[in-house]
Design an enzyme around this catalytic site. Structure first.
Site, mmCIF file in Angstrom:
data_model
loop_
_atom_site.group_PDB
_atom_site.id
_atom_site.type_symbol
_atom_site.label_atom_id
_atom_site.label_comp_id
_atom_site.label_asym_id
_atom_site.label_seq_id
_atom_site.Cartn_x
_atom_site.Cartn_y
_atom_site.Cartn_z
ATOM 1 N N ASP A 91 6.551 22.394 -9.256
ATOM 2 C CA ASP A 91 5.190 21.982 -9.590
ATOM 3 C C ASP A 91 4.995 20.482 -9.449
ATOM 4 O OD1 ASP A 91 4.157 24.454 -10.138
ATOM 5 O OD2 ASP A 91 4.682 24.404 -12.263
ATOM 6 N N ASN A 123 -13.381 25.968 -10.900
ATOM 7 C CA ASN A 123 -13.820 27.116 -11.697
ATOM 8 C C ASN A 123 -14.614 28.101 -10.828
ATOM 9 O OD1 ASN A 123 -16.372 26.036 -11.328
ATOM 10 N ND2 ASN A 123 -16.513 25.180 -13.390
ATOM 11 N N HIS A 126 -0.223 28.602 -18.352
ATOM 12 C CA HIS A 126 -1.314 28.087 -17.522
ATOM 13 C C HIS A 126 -2.650 28.686 -17.931
ATOM 14 C CE1 HIS A 126 -0.068 25.368 -14.388
ATOM 15 N NE2 HIS A 126 1.010 26.082 -14.150
ATOM 16 N N TYR A 140 -11.339 18.748 -4.059
ATOM 17 C CA TYR A 140 -11.937 18.972 -5.368
ATOM 18 C C TYR A 140 -10.857 18.888 -6.440
ATOM 19 C CZ TYR A 140 -14.969 20.530 -9.035
ATOM 20 O OH TYR A 140 -15.712 20.564 -10.189
ATOM 21 N N HIS A 147 -18.612 35.439 35.204
ATOM 22 C CA HIS A 147 -17.207 35.109 35.017
ATOM 23 C C HIS A 147 -16.449 35.313 36.333
ATOM 24 C CE1 HIS A 147 -18.177 35.421 30.750
ATOM 25 N NE2 HIS A 147 -16.956 35.056 30.420
ATOM 26 N N SER A 203 -2.452 32.845 -11.294
ATOM 27 C CA SER A 203 -1.156 32.716 -10.636
ATOM 28 C C SER A 203 -0.094 33.577 -11.306
ATOM 29 C CB SER A 203 -0.737 31.252 -10.613
ATOM 30 O OG SER A 203 -0.570 30.791 -11.927
ATOM 31 N N GLN A 219 4.770 29.845 -16.625
ATOM 32 C CA GLN A 219 3.641 30.416 -15.895
ATOM 33 C C GLN A 219 2.571 30.884 -16.870
ATOM 34 O OE1 GLN A 219 3.724 30.075 -12.654
ATOM 35 N NE2 GLN A 219 1.579 30.632 -12.692
ATOM 36 N N GLU A 268 -15.493 44.344 32.772
ATOM 37 C CA GLU A 268 -16.228 44.103 31.528
ATOM 38 C C GLU A 268 -17.698 43.776 31.790
ATOM 39 O OE1 GLU A 268 -14.022 41.169 29.239
ATOM 40 O OE2 GLU A 268 -12.348 42.552 28.886
ATOM 41 N N GLN A 290 -22.403 21.555 -6.985
ATOM 42 C CA GLN A 290 -23.124 20.426 -6.378
ATOM 43 C C GLN A 290 -22.172 19.496 -5.628
ATOM 44 O OE1 GLN A 290 -23.076 21.267 -9.585
ATOM 45 N NE2 GLN A 290 -22.731 19.522 -10.949
ATOM 46 N N GLU A 300 3.505 34.671 -6.110
ATOM 47 C CA GLU A 300 3.276 33.265 -5.764
ATOM 48 C C GLU A 300 4.582 32.470 -5.912
ATOM 49 O OE1 GLU A 300 0.742 31.415 -8.580
ATOM 50 O OE2 GLU A 300 0.358 29.636 -7.357
ATOM 51 N N HIS A 301 5.233 32.618 -7.077
ATOM 52 C CA HIS A 301 6.513 31.939 -7.340
ATOM 53 C C HIS A 301 7.585 32.992 -7.558
ATOM 54 C CE1 HIS A 301 3.293 29.399 -9.211
ATOM 55 N NE2 HIS A 301 3.879 28.461 -8.491
#
Lengths: 436, 436
Positions: B362, B215, B263, B131, B421, B238, B260, B416, B192, B328-329
């Site tokens: 990045d 999103n 963003h 995506y 088995h 992030s 950062q 068991e 969709q 994250e960073h």
């Protein structure tokens, strides 16, 4: 009787597609109830966990009795017979030996074309929680299969949540926890146990990752706390596919199919063979075994509703059909099983040759028995030490490397309208071009 | 102004815990709408996707125009400047070289103590979907970061879904897709698109794994189709954490924090330093840069609401605080950054030394920029070739091995209450003991 399909029939493709698309699980929608339980545990901590345990497990606990004490564990473990202990120890030893081999090197590091250093480093999750169902599905083998990879990975703190309805506990589960090096065992279950592990309470410290099977409440709770903590897969009903030629004992193959079917009415057992007579002989052997099997009600329902015998043109086609199923367990009982294994692209685990019944893999083979169900072997793997490790990537530029590749980064940043990204590179490049 | 915390203050622990617990994302609850969209696409296929695209993206499509044709892609790609192309090619080459090193050996295989063969084999996911958001957040770098690991892993078919609101498309996104070897590009987005990739339509074949940012609708749809297909993480806002000593240019560090912050208003930038004066100097440099930055509204809001400057006693304590954040960073701008990196247990990516601004990672550093957000580096890793591979475990017993370990499996199966088995092992052991 299970379905009999023949790949030579005109309507085979439609019938096979229907088999693939069969919905075997009708999980109740417990999401609203689970959301309320999680909110309650987050708000009231121990008090909520204790109330919910009294209600669902008919067990009165206090913050002091939430966890088993070492003395309680020792007393339960002492009840295990020497034979059961020896079997569990052998299983633990072989599972540990297999998973030891999965450990990647702690660090990979190399130098790039401009003197820059690149690589990554693996580290363990600090704390993990393992859910172990209570009652009939309280399997000591599952404790080993979840806990040993965590400890091999280097998880420092491993907590088990295992409900003990009415106070009943399986001593083998506690022995398995001991053999695997589990640090804490709590007498709690259901969504309240998952919430306590994910968010913590006054008594139970939160963990970072939760694994292990459970009922619909446990599965819904794991899905909800995913993100707050890591989880393993959401397991669905399991399946076995056996590819067998005519040179097999039909009774062996029948028992292998039944060892899946006896787990659960929604389990699925499929035989693919290149010999229709052999397929009929196996089906007859299944019926015969079903007459005496303890769990014949469950196994019979599974076999009748979801079982299938498929006659393929040849082993090549059998492998192709198996790849479309992407079975959790795949047995290859043919003359040259290694050659056939080479044609398999999607399967959780392959049991190679007729001397390797799937049940060996459930207990003492060494590989993990927590495997991708419901066709998810197309995109996921069984449990391993990797589930308890995470990778940190490493990059170290030199001034020369930044001079070489920095301008491209600046250009791409600007094309994405991320000005500060570009400036953070440009400020450094300017120092190289116009040193103080 | 961001928060200033000093680890020496009496109320530091409470303030730091509040910073850790800050909820930065207030995702709208779109789950019901998403469930309806997925059901519609499953029921009506192309027709539903086309209607929803007309409604949400103001774009009229037909089954024939759902995908870009090769000629359309070539026409768009021809609009890219030679400089932008060169930058993107350098990025693709370096990302590919880094991810090539992540490929594990196809097979590991060894012989156990009783002659049995054990191991595993890696294989690629057959088909993956990526995506790519439309509009402002349509980043060509993200196409490279998602698509290249998939192709390195050996994914045969890689499809992109990228909405083109009103028909607008970013030529660099199509060039990135071409450079990465993407096979199909669809002009669809939102829930969709995720439904079409997961379940397929008349025109779009289903995939096995879906990755890429999106999103709230896309995130909710990915969570819903998880299990039917594999997904990557659900990305949250992030963050960057910079550990810097006084021997740094405050402006460099300020730009790194802002790269950062720009963003997203819910991004988080944290400076940890052992020198309070340096911390103040960086904060002043941030304010100065905010006066002129194009995205000063976004970056300023992020810095004001979620930014923090933390003064630690020493670098040891700085590392410990960073590990609690699990950023994250993580940038290490100190005299001996390698020694400090050894103390880091939880971080998505480490940028070692002041010559390694996060922005390099990045775009052109080589490591992936899809990294665990919102403290999930405690338990998860950035995107890698492993996300497009899955492991099949292998076991092959010999009669001797079954004789040695089979009885333990039988015993555990019986403990068991899984009789079939045990019988599947016993039937084979009986053949050894009483051959025909």
């Amino acid at each position: 009787m299970p379905q009999f399909l023949n790949a030579a029939d005109r309507d085979f493709e439609a019938a096979f597609a229907a088999l693939l698309g069969m919905k075997r699980e009708d999980a109740p929608d417990v999401d609203a109830a689970v959301a309320a339980i999680i909110a309650d545990v987050r708000a009231r901590g121990d008090a909520a966990v204790i109330e919910l345990t009294a209600r669902f497990d008919r067990l009165e606990l206090t913050p002091e009795t939430l966890a088993f004490t070492p003395a309680e564990i020792a007393a339960e473990v002492a009840r295990v017979s020497p034979e059961d202990r020896a079997a569990l120890e052998l299983a633990a030893e072989r599972i540990r030996a297999y998973h030891d081999r999965q450990m990647p090197p702690r660090e990979e590091r190399w130098t790039g074309p401009h003197g820059e250093s690149l690589g990554w480093r693996w580290g363990a999750v600090s704390a993990a929680g393992l859910y172990v169902p209570g009652g009939l599905a309280s399997y000591p083998s599952s404790v080993l299969m979840n806990a040993i990879p965590a400890k091999v990975a280097g998880v420092e703190r491993l907590a088990i949540a295992c409900p003990t309805p009415g106070g009943a506990v399986n001593p083998l589960v506690l022995l398995a926890a001991e053999l695997a090096g589990v640090d804490e065992v709590y007498r709690i279950g259901g969504a309240q146990a998952i919430a306590a592990l994910a968010y913590g309470t006054e008594t139970i410290r939160p963990v970072d990752k939760i694994t292990g099977p459970g009922n619909a409440y446990v599965a819904a709770a794991k899905r909800r706390v995913f993100g707050r903590v890591g989880i393993d897969m959401i397991a669905g009903p399991s399946e076995i596919l056996v590819i067998a030629d005519r040179d097999n004992d039909p009774d062996w193959i029948a028992l292998d199919l039944l060892s899946q079917a006896e787990h659960d009415e929604s389990a699925q057992s499929i035989l693919v063979t290149d010999d229709a007579d052999f397929g009929r002989a196996v089906a007859a052997a299944v019926e015969k075994r079903l007459e005496t099997l303890d769990r014949r009600a469950i196994a019979g329902a599974s076999w009748r509703d979801y079982g299938a015998v498929i006659v393929a043109r040849d082993l090549e086609q059998a492998a192709a059909l198996s790849n479309r199923v992407a079975p959790e367990h795949l047995e290859l009982c043919v003359a040259d099983p290694e050659a056939l294994a080479e044609k398999i692209t999607h399967a959780g685990a392959i049991f190679i040759g007729a001397w390797t019944p799937e049940a060996i893999g459930d207990y003492v083979g060494g590989p993990n028995h927590v495997l991708p169900t419901a066709r998810s072997a197309r995109f996921s793997s069984g449990l391993s030490v990797m589930d308890f490790l995470k990778r940190t990537t490493l990059a170290r530029m030199t001034p020369e490397a930044l001079a070489a590749i920095g301008p491209a980064a600046e250009r791409l940043a600007n094309s994405e309208s991320l000005e500060a990204h570009g400036l953070s590179v440009r400020a450094r490049l300017d120092r190289l071009n116009f040193p103080d």
